[in-house]
Motif scaffolding. Sequence first.
Motif, mmCIF file in Angstrom:
data_model
loop_
_atom_site.group_PDB
_atom_site.id
_atom_site.type_symbol
_atom_site.label_atom_id
_atom_site.label_comp_id
_atom_site.label_asym_id
_atom_site.label_seq_id
_atom_site.Cartn_x
_atom_site.Cartn_y
_atom_site.Cartn_z
ATOM 1 N N MET A 233 -17.322 -9.929 -10.816
ATOM 2 C CA MET A 233 -18.128 -9.085 -9.943
ATOM 3 C C MET A 233 -17.314 -7.965 -9.298
ATOM 4 O O MET A 233 -17.877 -7.051 -8.694
ATOM 5 C CB MET A 233 -18.789 -9.928 -8.847
ATOM 6 N N ALA A 234 -15.980 -8.034 -9.407
ATOM 7 C CA ALA A 234 -15.123 -7.058 -8.748
ATOM 8 C C ALA A 234 -14.834 -5.878 -9.669
ATOM 9 O O ALA A 234 -14.355 -6.056 -10.787
ATOM 10 C CB ALA A 234 -13.814 -7.710 -8.319
ATOM 11 N N VAL A 235 -15.129 -4.677 -9.173
ATOM 12 C CA VAL A 235 -14.768 -3.441 -9.869
ATOM 13 C C VAL A 235 -13.658 -2.790 -9.046
ATOM 14 O O VAL A 235 -13.893 -2.297 -7.942
ATOM 15 C CB VAL A 235 -15.975 -2.497 -10.009
ATOM 16 N N VAL A 236 -12.451 -2.789 -9.584
ATOM 17 C CA VAL A 236 -11.272 -2.374 -8.829
ATOM 18 C C VAL A 236 -11.163 -0.849 -8.804
ATOM 19 O O VAL A 236 -11.305 -0.186 -9.827
ATOM 20 C CB VAL A 236 -9.995 -2.979 -9.436
ATOM 21 N N GLU A 237 -10.902 -0.301 -7.611
ATOM 22 C CA GLU A 237 -10.678 1.143 -7.472
ATOM 23 C C GLU A 237 -9.201 1.478 -7.393
ATOM 24 O O GLU A 237 -8.758 2.451 -7.982
ATOM 25 C CB GLU A 237 -11.419 1.686 -6.248
ATOM 26 N N TYR A 238 -8.433 0.707 -6.647
ATOM 27 C CA TYR A 238 -6.985 0.906 -6.648
ATOM 28 C C TYR A 238 -6.291 -0.353 -6.171
ATOM 29 O O TYR A 238 -6.873 -1.193 -5.474
ATOM 30 C CB TYR A 238 -6.551 2.117 -5.804
ATOM 31 N N VAL A 239 -5.029 -0.467 -6.565
ATOM 32 C CA VAL A 239 -4.121 -1.516 -6.117
ATOM 33 C C VAL A 239 -2.812 -0.828 -5.787
ATOM 34 O O VAL A 239 -2.323 -0.005 -6.566
ATOM 35 C CB VAL A 239 -3.922 -2.582 -7.209
ATOM 36 N N SER A 240 -2.224 -1.148 -4.635
ATOM 37 C CA SER A 240 -1.078 -0.386 -4.165
ATOM 38 C C SER A 240 -0.031 -1.279 -3.517
ATOM 39 O O SER A 240 -0.360 -2.266 -2.850
ATOM 40 C CB SER A 240 -1.553 0.663 -3.137
ATOM 41 N N ALA A 241 1.229 -0.897 -3.732
ATOM 42 C CA ALA A 241 2.363 -1.446 -2.980
ATOM 43 C C ALA A 241 3.167 -0.242 -2.527
ATOM 44 O O ALA A 241 3.927 0.344 -3.308
ATOM 45 C CB ALA A 241 3.201 -2.381 -3.843
ATOM 46 N N ALA A 242 2.980 0.161 -1.291
ATOM 47 C CA ALA A 242 3.442 1.465 -0.825
ATOM 48 C C ALA A 242 4.320 1.358 0.417
ATOM 49 O O ALA A 242 4.314 0.336 1.124
ATOM 50 C CB ALA A 242 2.237 2.357 -0.530
ATOM 51 N N HIS A 243 5.028 2.436 0.690
ATOM 52 C CA HIS A 243 5.789 2.539 1.931
ATOM 53 C C HIS A 243 4.807 2.509 3.099
ATOM 54 O O HIS A 243 3.783 3.206 3.080
ATOM 55 C CB HIS A 243 6.579 3.854 1.949
ATOM 56 N N PRO A 244 5.063 1.708 4.125
ATOM 57 C CA PRO A 244 4.068 1.532 5.194
ATOM 58 C C PRO A 244 3.812 2.766 6.050
ATOM 59 O O PRO A 244 2.814 2.799 6.772
ATOM 60 C CB PRO A 244 4.638 0.384 6.029
ATOM 61 N N GLU A 245 4.677 3.769 5.986
ATOM 62 C CA GLU A 245 4.473 4.981 6.782
ATOM 63 C C GLU A 245 4.097 6.184 5.927
ATOM 64 O O GLU A 245 3.144 6.888 6.240
ATOM 65 C CB GLU A 245 5.729 5.280 7.607
ATOM 66 N N SER A 246 4.812 6.419 4.843
ATOM 67 C CA SER A 246 4.487 7.574 3.993
ATOM 68 C C SER A 246 3.355 7.275 3.029
ATOM 69 O O SER A 246 2.718 8.189 2.514
ATOM 70 C CB SER A 246 5.733 8.002 3.203
ATOM 71 N N LEU A 247 3.126 5.998 2.731
ATOM 72 C CA LEU A 247 2.126 5.514 1.778
ATOM 73 C C LEU A 247 2.451 5.899 0.343
ATOM 74 O O LEU A 247 1.604 5.770 -0.543
ATOM 75 C CB LEU A 247 0.712 5.985 2.158
ATOM 76 N N ALA A 248 3.663 6.357 0.102
ATOM 77 C CA ALA A 248 4.105 6.629 -1.269
ATOM 78 C C ALA A 248 4.308 5.307 -1.999
ATOM 79 O O ALA A 248 4.852 4.343 -1.438
ATOM 80 C CB ALA A 248 5.400 7.429 -1.253
ATOM 81 N N GLU A 249 3.897 5.260 -3.269
ATOM 82 C CA GLU A 249 4.068 4.045 -4.052
ATOM 83 C C GLU A 249 5.557 3.738 -4.226
ATOM 84 O O GLU A 249 6.375 4.632 -4.444
ATOM 85 C CB GLU A 249 3.402 4.185 -5.417
ATOM 86 N N GLU A 251 8.912 1.707 -5.903
ATOM 87 C CA GLU A 251 9.449 1.064 -7.094
ATOM 88 C C GLU A 251 9.996 -0.321 -6.744
ATOM 89 O O GLU A 251 9.887 -1.261 -7.533
ATOM 90 C CB GLU A 251 10.561 1.911 -7.708
ATOM 91 N N ARG A 252 10.558 -0.424 -5.544
ATOM 92 C CA ARG A 252 11.171 -1.680 -5.113
ATOM 93 C C ARG A 252 10.973 -1.833 -3.609
ATOM 94 O O ARG A 252 11.029 -0.863 -2.861
ATOM 95 C CB ARG A 252 12.669 -1.656 -5.454
ATOM 96 N N ILE A 253 10.736 -3.059 -3.164
ATOM 97 C CA ILE A 253 10.550 -3.328 -1.743
ATOM 98 C C ILE A 253 11.922 -3.380 -1.092
ATOM 99 O O ILE A 253 12.802 -4.140 -1.523
ATOM 100 C CB ILE A 253 9.807 -4.658 -1.503
ATOM 101 N N GLY A 254 12.110 -2.564 -0.052
ATOM 102 C CA GLY A 254 13.408 -2.480 0.594
ATOM 103 C C GLY A 254 13.329 -2.670 2.086
ATOM 104 O O GLY A 254 12.508 -3.441 2.603
ATOM 105 N N ALA A 255 14.151 -1.910 2.801
ATOM 106 C CA ALA A 255 14.317 -2.108 4.244
ATOM 107 C C ALA A 255 13.089 -1.757 5.060
ATOM 108 O O ALA A 255 12.957 -2.193 6.206
ATOM 109 C CB ALA A 255 15.512 -1.291 4.732
ATOM 110 N N ALA A 256 12.183 -0.952 4.503
ATOM 111 C CA ALA A 256 10.971 -0.580 5.238
ATOM 112 C C ALA A 256 9.842 -1.584 5.052
ATOM 113 O O ALA A 256 8.803 -1.483 5.712
ATOM 114 C CB ALA A 256 10.497 0.809 4.804
ATOM 115 N N GLY A 257 10.016 -2.547 4.144
ATOM 116 C CA GLY A 257 8.907 -3.430 3.823
ATOM 117 C C GLY A 257 7.900 -2.704 2.950
ATOM 118 O O GLY A 257 8.241 -1.734 2.267
ATOM 119 N N ALA A 258 6.652 -3.138 2.984
ATOM 120 C CA ALA A 258 5.632 -2.505 2.143
ATOM 121 C C ALA A 258 4.249 -2.800 2.676
ATOM 122 O O ALA A 258 4.020 -3.809 3.355
ATOM 123 C CB ALA A 258 5.735 -2.999 0.695
#
Length: 281
Positions: A233-249, A251-258
Amino acid sequence: MQIARTVEEFRALRASVPALGVVPTMGFLHEGHLSLVRRAKAECGAAAATIFVNPTQFAANEDFSTYPRSLERDLELLRAEGCDFVFAPDRVEAMYPPGFDIRIAVGGVTTMLEGAVRPGHFDGVATVVAKLLNITQPTRAYFGQKDAQQCVVVRKLVRDLNMPTEIVVCPTVREADGLAMSSRNAYLAPAERQAATILIRALRAAEALFQAGEREADALRQAMRAVLAGEPMAVVEYVSAAHPESLAELERIGAAGALLSLAARIGKTRLIDNLVLPPAG
């Protein structure tokens, strides 16, 4: 509890208290909203809620005309929480008078995620929030983490325009099965309501992978997509793992978290949710 239907009425009420916590809402309140009111009251001494379904943040094909509304119910809930003031404009023209032609565009953080799917949405959000903060002059304004990108946009708006209000972001309030509380949950039929828990299950799958030591952002995105794929039943629009402030996607989770976030349609209802990952060691 005192209710203002015009800007002038609210400004007269605001002058009666030294500090004020404000909770901006579009009404059809739930426990998430009420938890913000309680915190505003506890931290500021006086609390106000605004109730206004803002037309400028809806696209022509979205649900402005059908968005759930129940002002009397909302007022009763706010009264029970000890809310001091409510600003509930009695007509759209009270917020957008004839000749109104200002729009606030917040750059950068509005171009992805919700901004990419809903062009112009955050211009409407930024404009109405700026107006509401100017009208209510709060010491602090309270927002829920469920609308994570909106919180980033509002913080940038306040910072860049040197507004004197502190923005307080409070944790997402969830149903017992994990579904994030949202006014739009009222749209869900029983089977859809059950299916909607797929959002938090997908987020928690990625969170568990991170807690097990995974730091590659693509692996977390893939984990979310894999869980979502299990719900027809789910139609996906987006999935993201981004920087919590810039929201840029990332590559790797680092000191800023995600910020893990996603959006999906369950039937005709569009739902969003997110979880914040801590800084990676």
